[in-house]
Design a protein around this motif. Structure first.
Motif, PDB file in Angstrom:
ATOM      1  N   HIS A 193      38.063  41.604  28.956  1.00 39.71           N
ATOM      2  CA  HIS A 193      39.243  41.264  28.155  1.00 39.71           C
ATOM      3  C   HIS A 193      40.100  40.329  28.999  1.00 39.71           C
ATOM      4  CE1 HIS A 193      43.338  41.957  26.424  1.00 39.71           C
ATOM      5  NE2 HIS A 193      42.650  41.797  25.316  1.00 39.71           N
ATOM      6  N   PRO A 194      39.968  38.999  28.799  1.00 44.12           N
ATOM      7  CA  PRO A 194      40.648  38.045  29.671  1.00 44.12           C
ATOM      8  C   PRO A 194      42.020  37.610  29.178  1.00 44.12           C
ATOM      9  CG  PRO A 194      39.079  36.894  28.283  1.00 44.12           C
ATOM     10  CD  PRO A 194      39.029  38.361  27.865  1.00 44.12           C
ATOM     11  N   PHE A 195      42.576  38.320  28.205  1.00 48.19           N
ATOM     12  CA  PHE A 195      43.813  37.870  27.550  1.00 48.19           C
ATOM     13  C   PHE A 195      44.982  38.800  27.874  1.00 48.19           C
ATOM     14  CE2 PHE A 195      40.137  36.917  24.769  1.00 48.19           C
ATOM     15  CZ  PHE A 195      40.113  35.544  24.959  1.00 48.19           C
ATOM     16  N   SER A 196      46.167  38.337  27.510  1.00 40.71           N
ATOM     17  CA  SER A 196      47.382  39.133  27.696  1.00 40.71           C
ATOM     18  C   SER A 196      48.395  38.709  26.645  1.00 40.71           C
ATOM     19  CB  SER A 196      47.966  38.911  29.094  1.00 40.71           C
ATOM     20  OG  SER A 196      49.210  39.564  29.233  1.00 40.71           O
ATOM     21  N   ALA A 197      49.206  39.670  26.204  1.00 45.00           N
ATOM     22  CA  ALA A 197      50.260  39.344  25.241  1.00 45.00           C
ATOM     23  C   ALA A 197      51.252  38.350  25.831  1.00 45.00           C
ATOM     24  CB  ALA A 197      50.971  40.616  24.805  1.00 45.00           C
ATOM     25  N   ILE A 205      41.385  32.253  32.860  1.00 43.23           N
ATOM     26  CA  ILE A 205      40.147  32.506  32.124  1.00 43.23           C
ATOM     27  C   ILE A 205      38.919  32.015  32.884  1.00 43.23           C
ATOM     28  CG2 ILE A 205      40.173  30.364  30.773  1.00 43.23           C
ATOM     29  CD1 ILE A 205      39.341  32.135  28.356  1.00 43.23           C
ATOM     30  N   ASP A 206      39.067  30.950  33.680  1.00 45.73           N
ATOM     31  CA  ASP A 206      37.936  30.468  34.480  1.00 45.73           C
ATOM     32  C   ASP A 206      37.468  31.526  35.473  1.00 45.73           C
ATOM     33  OD1 ASP A 206      38.083  28.095  33.136  1.00 45.73           O
ATOM     34  OD2 ASP A 206      39.049  26.971  34.762  1.00 45.73           O
ATOM     35  N   ASN A 207      38.401  32.318  35.992  1.00 43.33           N
ATOM     36  CA  ASN A 207      38.031  33.392  36.915  1.00 43.33           C
ATOM     37  C   ASN A 207      37.209  34.461  36.207  1.00 43.33           C
ATOM     38  OD1 ASN A 207      39.519  32.099  38.914  1.00 43.33           O
ATOM     39  ND2 ASN A 207      41.352  33.319  38.552  1.00 43.33           N
ATOM     40  N   PHE A 226      36.382  40.988  24.516  1.00 43.38           N
ATOM     41  CA  PHE A 226      37.335  41.594  23.592  1.00 43.38           C
ATOM     42  C   PHE A 226      38.578  40.710  23.489  1.00 43.38           C
ATOM     43  CE2 PHE A 226      34.930  45.273  25.134  1.00 43.38           C
ATOM     44  CZ  PHE A 226      34.669  45.955  23.947  1.00 43.38           C
ATOM     45  N   GLY A 227      39.272  40.796  22.357  1.00 43.23           N
ATOM     46  CA  GLY A 227      40.519  40.068  22.185  1.00 43.23           C
ATOM     47  C   GLY A 227      41.002  40.159  20.757  1.00 43.23           C
ATOM     48  N   GLY A 228      42.195  39.640  20.497  1.00 41.37           N
ATOM     49  CA  GLY A 228      42.788  39.659  19.173  1.00 41.37           C
ATOM     50  C   GLY A 228      42.600  38.340  18.443  1.00 41.37           C
ATOM     51  N   PRO A 229      43.069  38.280  17.200  1.00 40.49           N
ATOM     52  CA  PRO A 229      42.899  37.054  16.398  1.00 40.49           C
ATOM     53  C   PRO A 229      43.462  35.798  17.054  1.00 40.49           C
ATOM     54  CG  PRO A 229      43.592  38.877  15.007  1.00 40.49           C
ATOM     55  CD  PRO A 229      43.681  39.365  16.422  1.00 40.49           C
ATOM     56  N   ARG A 230      44.587  35.911  17.739  1.00 36.65           N
ATOM     57  CA  ARG A 230      45.190  34.716  18.329  1.00 36.65           C
ATOM     58  C   ARG A 230      44.448  34.246  19.576  1.00 36.65           C
ATOM     59  NH1 ARG A 230      50.898  36.476  21.202  1.00 36.65           N
ATOM     60  NH2 ARG A 230      50.026  37.770  22.865  1.00 36.65           N
ATOM     61  N   ASP A 231      43.468  35.025  20.044  1.00 36.90           N
ATOM     62  CA  ASP A 231      42.697  34.641  21.227  1.00 36.90           C
ATOM     63  C   ASP A 231      41.438  33.848  20.872  1.00 36.90           C
ATOM     64  OD1 ASP A 231      44.489  36.127  22.870  1.00 36.90           O
ATOM     65  OD2 ASP A 231      43.402  37.972  22.372  1.00 36.90           O
ATOM     66  N   GLU A 232      41.177  33.662  19.583  1.00 41.27           N
ATOM     67  CA  GLU A 232      39.936  33.015  19.163  1.00 41.27           C
ATOM     68  C   GLU A 232      39.832  31.571  19.644  1.00 41.27           C
ATOM     69  OE1 GLU A 232      39.998  33.659  14.932  1.00 41.27           O
ATOM     70  OE2 GLU A 232      38.702  35.412  15.115  1.00 41.27           O
ATOM     71  N   GLU A 233      40.950  30.930  19.914  1.00 40.98           N
ATOM     72  CA  GLU A 233      40.912  29.537  20.374  1.00 40.98           C
ATOM     73  C   GLU A 233      40.229  29.394  21.729  1.00 40.98           C
ATOM     74  OE1 GLU A 233      45.347  29.333  22.459  1.00 40.98           O
ATOM     75  OE2 GLU A 233      45.067  28.564  20.418  1.00 40.98           O
ATOM     76  N   VAL A 269      36.302  44.754  32.606  1.00 38.37           N
ATOM     77  CA  VAL A 269      37.121  43.951  33.506  1.00 38.37           C
ATOM     78  C   VAL A 269      38.255  43.379  32.662  1.00 38.37           C
ATOM     79  CG1 VAL A 269      37.161  42.106  35.209  1.00 38.37           C
ATOM     80  CG2 VAL A 269      35.029  43.344  34.780  1.00 38.37           C
ATOM     81  N   CYS A 270      39.500  43.581  33.084  1.00 41.58           N
ATOM     82  CA  CYS A 270      40.609  43.229  32.195  1.00 41.58           C
ATOM     83  C   CYS A 270      41.889  42.955  32.971  1.00 41.58           C
ATOM     84  CB  CYS A 270      40.860  44.364  31.200  1.00 41.58           C
ATOM     85  SG  CYS A 270      41.308  45.940  31.974  1.00 41.58           S
ATOM     86  N   ASN A 271      42.846  42.370  32.252  1.00 38.76           N
ATOM     87  CA  ASN A 271      44.207  42.266  32.752  1.00 38.76           C
ATOM     88  C   ASN A 271      44.931  43.595  32.526  1.00 38.76           C
ATOM     89  OD1 ASN A 271      44.419  39.369  33.513  1.00 38.76           O
ATOM     90  ND2 ASN A 271      43.975  39.035  31.352  1.00 38.76           N
TER      91      ASN A 271
END
Length: 359
Positions: A193-197, A205-207, A226-233, A269-271
């Protein structure tokens, strides 16, 4: 012979997926101490999904005023809505309230409930509203702070592990998902999960892509993002960065389905994020990357959790990003950028190798 009425207990701890999950050990120990009591829990409707099936409470009561947070549906928007909620609370005639939130408003809710006993943290000048004040500690994990409220009230604390519950339908969803993806039953799945609110809090993200590549090469792992709708980009970059095509549950699954897919992962592996607490509640081994916020209070809770954290003199910061520090070339605070791929991958290998040794 007069039958004594059941004790009626209310627990106030609403908002946020992580805080909701971290309340479960409190509720389990409370139920063990009060097996015959009626226990109700005030929660936010969105975050309550993560504790669906919890056996320790008799009722979930949804409290949902407008906030800036993503899980708010603003059910109790108007003054009339709020008054109506308090009236419904008073009608339940609770004997005791545990106030696990530290806000003044939650203590006001406790006294307006009509409960004679009100036990909670002595914070924000609200101690006079409580019948038993409990010191709040910033140097220990939130799970232990919650359990300190029970200890202060004379309740024995026997354990502190997290829990989560899946239905048979959710387990079947997981089997069907991986079957359709062509994943063998013995193929190791690693969730990322490479994203955060709050984007500046996230490791670049490269890491994450480099860690994923190493996990593919060294462990034959099938990567599931894993991620939410706004992470699709970010999907094109994730696809392009890996030679072996990963799986994507980004913007495609509900919260409960995400939990079900996590249950199949050998590692996450996540934030620092809500999914971190979800994985910990399901005893999924995980490596969490912390930058601005200290993991002392809100880090992943469990024996199979590892944290990679680079503490600076300003840590933990107030997260007023780039007002008190300069961004790096990649638009991150220095405390996040200072965490290198080797450090994270080393923790991944530690967890995966120990699991492999255990069979």
């Amino acid at each position: 012979m007069k039958v004594e009425a059941k004790k009626r207990i209310l627990v106030l701890r609403y908002r946020f997926i992580g805080d909701t999950i971290l309340t479960v050990p409190f509720l389990r120990n409370l139920r063990r101490a009060e097996p015959d009591a009626f226990i109700a829990w005030v929660v936010a409707p969105g975050s309550a999904e993560v504790v669906q099936g919890i056996p320790y409470v008799d009722e979930l009561i949804f409290w949902d005023p407008p906030t800036i947070h993503a899980d708010s549906r603003s059910t109790h928007r108007t003054f009339r809505d709020k008054v109506s909620f308090i009236r419904e609370l008073r009608a339940r005639k609770f004997d005791k309230v545990y106030v696990l939130k530290r806000s003044l408003s939650s203590a006001i809710m406790a006294i307006l409930s009509g409960a004679r006993e009100r036990v909670g943290f002595d914070t924000e000048g609200r101690g006079f509203l409580l019948t038993k004040r409990v010191p709040y500690r910033h140097d220990q994990h939130e799970v232990q702070n919650f359990l300190d409220v029970l200890r202060a009230d004379g309740v024995k604390v026997e354990d502190d592990h997290l829990e989560a519950w899946l239905t048979e339908e959710e387990r079947q969803f997981t089997e069907d998902y991986f079957l359709r993806a062509g994943v063998a039953a013995d193929e190791p799945i690693v969730g990322i999960h490479p994203f955060s609110a709050n984007p500046p809090r996230a490791w670049h993200i490269d890491n994450f892509i480099e860690v994923a590549r190493r996990l593919q090469e060294n462990y034959g792992a099938r990567i599931l993002f894993f991620g939410g709708p706004r992470d699709e980009e970010a999907l094109p970059a994730l696809r392009a960065g890996l030679t072996t095509p990963p799986l994507f549950a980004v913007g495609k699954t509900t919260l409960r389905q995400t939990m079900a897919l996590l249950s199949r992962c050998k590692l996450l592996v996540c934030n620092d994020s809500g999914i971190m607490h979800l994985a910990a509640s399901m005893q999924v081994p995980l490596v969490a990357i912390f930058g601005p916020q200290s993991p002392v209070k809100f880090g992943p809770w469990g024996e199979n959790s590892r944290v990679v954290y680079s503490a600076f003199q300003c840590s933990p910061c107030r997260q007023k990003f780039f007002k008190e520090c300069e961004p790096t070339e990649r638009g991150r605070p220095e405390c996040v950028e200072a965490i290198d791929v080797d450090a994270v991958f080393t923790q991944c290998t530690t967890l995966l190798d120990s699991r492999r040794e255990r069979g």
